[in-house]
Design a protein around this motif. Sequence first.
Motif: not given
Length: 381
Positions: A13, A16, A19, A38, A41-42, A331, A335, A354, A358
């Motif tokens: 997160m 996320a 960015g 994880y 998603n990544w 999210l 996701y 998240v 940011r």
Amino acid sequence: MRSFYEFFAGGGMALAGLGEGWQCLLANDFDHKKAETYRANWGGDHLIVDDIRNIAPEDMPGKPDMVWGSFPCQDLSLAGEGAGLRGDRSGTFWPFIHHIQALRDEGRAPGIIALENVLGTLTSHKGADFTAICEALSSLGYRYGAIVADAVHFVPQSRPRLFIIAVRADVTAPALTISDGPKTPWHPTSLKNAFGRLPSALQDNWLWWSMPTPPQRQTKFADFVEDRPTSTKWHSASETTTLLSMMSEVNLAKVETAKAAGVKMVGTIYKRTRHEHGIKVQRAEIRFDEIAGCLRTPAGGSSRQLIMVVEGKKIRSRLISTRETARLMGLPDSYALPARYNEAYHLTGDGVAVPVVRYIAEHLFEKLISKTEPAQGRVGA
């Protein structure tokens, strides 16, 4: 492109929130179930699934601009057993610091160290643990400060968290990122008191981080609710009646007010043990303020959050859905969540919001680290 390591990465997160302008050179978590999410998603080329104590300097590629650590909170939480930084879980802070020291010794010290945890960190062992954190950062050659950011400014979830942000001594903080003293809403009384307990030598290295006040949030909890959730089912009428029977007069009055509102009302519920007339009683406590209660992990006896939808005389209830918990963490619906309810609930309840990440990245991290050249080392998918 800025680069970072993410220790105690969970479902990614922090990644996320940072960015597209950030490259993850290394992610680490010991939880294999969280690691599956994880990867989904990544990607997993940069992920090490192991105890942080087992990571060696040669496992850490490149020179990161920032090292992020959402180290376990259980021993620092007010709901925990109070072991603090001596506990098995929150004590993993020390291997984290050891890795920063190893990077420093190799000339790879990050410009920023970011730590995220519960507010209990400020008062654990009467402030001794917070002092120890600041002392460790100071010994590594960093100046530091902290903010308390509540996710409620960005999503309809009450979730205040402590963010300790340290900068290497040779990093010049732009004037707009620091202030001459504490500022609302980032520096509440609890943080000012924690600063006041620090020895003067540690106070000398302190920075009062400055960010603009967040804009007014436009969403409410009802906007996040699924009509047809797939991860949980609506209660039967008898189950809802049982839930109502667990409410005190004060909470039942809230339900009656919602019934009379003439519009659809959505409330969130936590079951809590209360002492009444010398007896322990489990109560269902509801709120209709368009804000969800703080998501918690089921570990340690915390109950799972429920929701209640009131439309006139019609009342429905159920567990909060896993997609709703993900939305409350900021999210996107794209996701990928674990299929098992408890795994998904634990993943989201144990994460960092998240949009909070940011916001801090935009107003602090990216002003402190203004690099634009490509990062060296492994890159997240």
